[in-house]
Enzyme design. Structure first.
Site, mmCIF file in Angstrom:
data_model
loop_
_atom_site.group_PDB
_atom_site.id
_atom_site.type_symbol
_atom_site.label_atom_id
_atom_site.label_comp_id
_atom_site.label_asym_id
_atom_site.label_seq_id
_atom_site.Cartn_x
_atom_site.Cartn_y
_atom_site.Cartn_z
ATOM 1 N N LYS A 140 0.838 -1.212 0.000
ATOM 2 C CA LYS A 140 0.000 0.000 0.000
ATOM 3 C C LYS A 140 0.874 1.264 0.000
ATOM 4 C CE LYS A 140 -1.996 -1.131 3.914
ATOM 5 N NZ LYS A 140 -1.277 -2.396 4.198
ATOM 6 N N ARG A 159 -9.958 0.647 8.477
ATOM 7 C CA ARG A 159 -9.481 -0.704 8.770
ATOM 8 C C ARG A 159 -10.538 -1.523 9.487
ATOM 9 N NH1 ARG A 159 -3.705 0.317 8.778
ATOM 10 N NH2 ARG A 159 -2.620 -1.625 9.116
ATOM 11 N N ARG A 182 11.946 -5.243 4.680
ATOM 12 C CA ARG A 182 11.585 -3.835 4.434
ATOM 13 C C ARG A 182 12.527 -2.889 5.184
ATOM 14 N NH1 ARG A 182 5.698 -1.688 5.448
ATOM 15 N NH2 ARG A 182 5.961 -2.647 7.486
ATOM 16 N N ARG A 208 11.186 -1.139 10.847
ATOM 17 C CA ARG A 208 10.063 -0.780 11.714
ATOM 18 C C ARG A 208 9.977 -1.754 12.888
ATOM 19 N NH1 ARG A 208 4.843 0.425 8.048
ATOM 20 N NH2 ARG A 208 3.866 -0.870 9.640
ATOM 21 N N ARG A 215 -0.400 -9.084 13.116
ATOM 22 C CA ARG A 215 -0.992 -8.070 12.222
ATOM 23 C C ARG A 215 -1.814 -8.751 11.131
ATOM 24 N NH1 ARG A 215 4.277 -5.224 10.573
ATOM 25 N NH2 ARG A 215 2.995 -4.062 9.085
HETATM 26 P P1 AP5 Z 1 4.829 -1.589 1.824
HETATM 27 O O1 AP5 Z 1 4.510 -0.744 0.642
HETATM 28 O O2 AP5 Z 1 5.570 -0.944 2.945
HETATM 29 O O3 AP5 Z 1 3.505 -2.336 2.360
HETATM 30 P P2 AP5 Z 1 2.269 -1.794 3.153
HETATM 31 O O4 AP5 Z 1 1.070 -2.425 2.573
HETATM 32 O O5 AP5 Z 1 2.306 -0.308 3.249
HETATM 33 O O6 AP5 Z 1 2.571 -2.483 4.567
HETATM 34 P P3 AP5 Z 1 2.466 -1.907 6.034
HETATM 35 O O7 AP5 Z 1 3.270 -2.827 6.898
HETATM 36 O O8 AP5 Z 1 2.831 -0.450 6.093
HETATM 37 O O9 AP5 Z 1 0.962 -2.090 6.311
HETATM 38 P P4 AP5 Z 1 0.218 -2.049 7.631
HETATM 39 O O10 AP5 Z 1 -1.157 -1.887 7.156
HETATM 40 O O11 AP5 Z 1 0.499 -3.184 8.520
HETATM 41 O O12 AP5 Z 1 0.905 -0.802 8.394
HETATM 42 P P5 AP5 Z 1 0.396 0.660 8.745
HETATM 43 O O13 AP5 Z 1 1.565 1.531 8.789
HETATM 44 O O14 AP5 Z 1 -0.755 1.052 7.920
HETATM 45 O O15 AP5 Z 1 5.639 -2.862 1.282
HETATM 46 C C1 AP5 Z 1 6.177 -3.821 2.180
HETATM 47 C C2 AP5 Z 1 7.549 -4.313 1.691
HETATM 48 O O16 AP5 Z 1 7.387 -5.026 0.473
HETATM 49 C C3 AP5 Z 1 8.537 -3.167 1.369
HETATM 50 O O17 AP5 Z 1 9.821 -3.562 1.730
HETATM 51 C C4 AP5 Z 1 8.407 -2.968 -0.152
HETATM 52 O O18 AP5 Z 1 9.588 -2.456 -0.726
HETATM 53 C C5 AP5 Z 1 8.100 -4.404 -0.609
HETATM 54 N N1 AP5 Z 1 7.227 -4.446 -1.783
HETATM 55 C C6 AP5 Z 1 6.179 -3.614 -2.058
HETATM 56 N N2 AP5 Z 1 5.583 -3.988 -3.222
HETATM 57 C C7 AP5 Z 1 6.255 -5.093 -3.667
HETATM 58 C C8 AP5 Z 1 6.097 -5.927 -4.819
HETATM 59 N N3 AP5 Z 1 5.155 -5.704 -5.735
HETATM 60 N N4 AP5 Z 1 6.950 -6.970 -4.946
HETATM 61 C C9 AP5 Z 1 7.929 -7.217 -4.021
HETATM 62 N N5 AP5 Z 1 8.126 -6.447 -2.915
HETATM 63 C C10 AP5 Z 1 7.291 -5.397 -2.748
HETATM 64 O O19 AP5 Z 1 -0.162 0.424 10.239
HETATM 65 C C11 AP5 Z 1 0.724 0.098 11.280
HETATM 66 C C12 AP5 Z 1 -0.039 -0.022 12.581
HETATM 67 O O20 AP5 Z 1 -0.658 1.224 12.901
HETATM 68 C C13 AP5 Z 1 -1.192 -1.034 12.613
HETATM 69 O O21 AP5 Z 1 -0.744 -2.344 12.895
HETATM 70 C C14 AP5 Z 1 -2.067 -0.455 13.727
HETATM 71 O O22 AP5 Z 1 -1.528 -0.766 15.001
HETATM 72 C C15 AP5 Z 1 -1.923 1.044 13.514
HETATM 73 N N6 AP5 Z 1 -2.960 1.595 12.610
HETATM 74 C C16 AP5 Z 1 -2.739 2.204 11.419
HETATM 75 N N7 AP5 Z 1 -3.901 2.560 10.836
HETATM 76 C C17 AP5 Z 1 -4.873 2.170 11.684
HETATM 77 C C18 AP5 Z 1 -6.287 2.238 11.625
HETATM 78 N N8 AP5 Z 1 -6.912 2.784 10.578
HETATM 79 N N9 AP5 Z 1 -6.988 1.712 12.654
HETATM 80 C C19 AP5 Z 1 -6.368 1.173 13.731
HETATM 81 N N10 AP5 Z 1 -5.030 1.059 13.837
HETATM 82 C C20 AP5 Z 1 -4.279 1.565 12.830
HETATM 83 MG MG MG Z 2 2.541 1.084 4.815
#
Ligand code: AP5
Ligand code: MG
Length: 210
Positions: free
Chosen positions: A13, A88, A123, A156, A167
């Site tokens: 994402k 979410r 990552r 991270r 997660r």
């Molecule tokens: P990346 O692009 O970083 O993936 P992502 O989908 O953004 O993954 P996240 O870990 O950021 O998602 P998340 O939803 O768990 O975290 P968030 O920060 O939102 O890609 C991942 C890796 O793969 C990278 O190394 C990239 O280079 C590689 N890659 C990408 N595309 C690729 C491809 N096509 N092929 C190969 N490799 C690839 O949330 C974190 C925490 O915050 C949550 O756990 C929760 O505690 C809290 N939180 C956030 N939002 C909310 C909400 N709305 N409600 C409640 N809690 C929340």
């Molecule tokens: Mg992300």
């Protein structure tokens, strides 16, 4: 353009948001990034949610809805935005409706759980501009230094294998149901997230411009 990016942790994402917001000249709003920022700066909010995020659980709906309300009211969201990681839960999606936000499309990036651990343990994130890399799939040309701004790349805290598993569990239990929610509104578009990063972007752009 107002987009939602849906997908499991590590689905890509943030990676796609970084590319799409530049292409369409709109802002990315990532609740995860906002929360991590408040943890790093030691705000009251950050201290309150630090343990939750590090365990891979969801922060409460009330808190994230308040974050989104405030963030979307800023000037840089006037021309549109990409929501990365919000909503979410169904309660969060309904709150977005209540705020009167009219979403154009919901982009679901589909990746099997099996690939996620490898993706997240490799990552690296820029400690300054927050650009995302992967040690194998998408490395910085400068090793552990960011190509874009020269700052140090870091891992991270929630990218430990045990936290990743949690997660993923939370994603399937609370978030995946949003696909049905938005499909029923005719907004859902699904993409194969196991392809190359640029091919996924190409597919998304094609679908958005149809
Ligand atoms: P990346 O692009 O970083 O993936 P992502 O989908 O953004 O993954 P996240 O870990 O950021 O998602 P998340 O939803 O768990 O975290 P968030 O920060 O939102 O890609 C991942 C890796 O793969 C990278 O190394 C990239 O280079 C590689 N890659 C990408 N595309 C690729 C491809 N096509 N092929 C190969 N490799 C690839 O949330 C974190 C925490 O915050 C949550 O756990 C929760 O505690 C809290 N939180 C956030 N939002 C909310 C909400 N709305 N409600 C409640 N809690 C929340
Ligand atoms: Mg992300």
């Amino acid at each position: 353009m107002k987009l939602i990016l849906l997908g499991a942790p590590g689905a890509g994402k943030g990676t796609q948001a970084e590319i799409l917001c530049e292409k369409y000249n709109i802002t990315t709003v990532s609740t995860g990034a906002i929360i991590r920022e408040s943890i790093n700066s030691g705000t009251d909010l950050g201290n309150k949610v630090k343990a939750i995020i590090e365990k891979g659980q969801l922060v409460s709906d009330d808190i994230v809805i308040e974050i989104i309300k405030e963030r979307l009211s800023k000037d840089d969201c006037k021309n549109g935005f990409i929501l990365d990681g919000f909503p979410r839960t169904i309660a969060q999606a309904k709150a977005l409706d209540t705020l009167g936000v009219e979403i154009d499309s919901v982009v679901s990036i589909e990746v099997e759980d099996e690939s996620i651990i490898e993706r997240l343990s490799g990552r690296r994130e820029c400690s300054s501009c927050r650009a995302t890399y992967h040690v194998v799939n998408n490395p910085s040309a400068k090793g552990d230094i960011c190509d874009k701004c020269g700052a140090k790349l870091i891992m991270r805290k929630d990218d430990e294998p045990e936290t990743i598993a949690n997660r993923l569990k939370v994603y399937h239990a609370e978030t995946e149901v949003l696909k049905n929610f938005y499909d029923a509104k005719g907004l859902l578009k699904k993409f194969d997230g196991t392809q190359d990063i640029s091919k996924i972007t190409e597919d998304i752009v094609k679908a958005l411009e149809k």
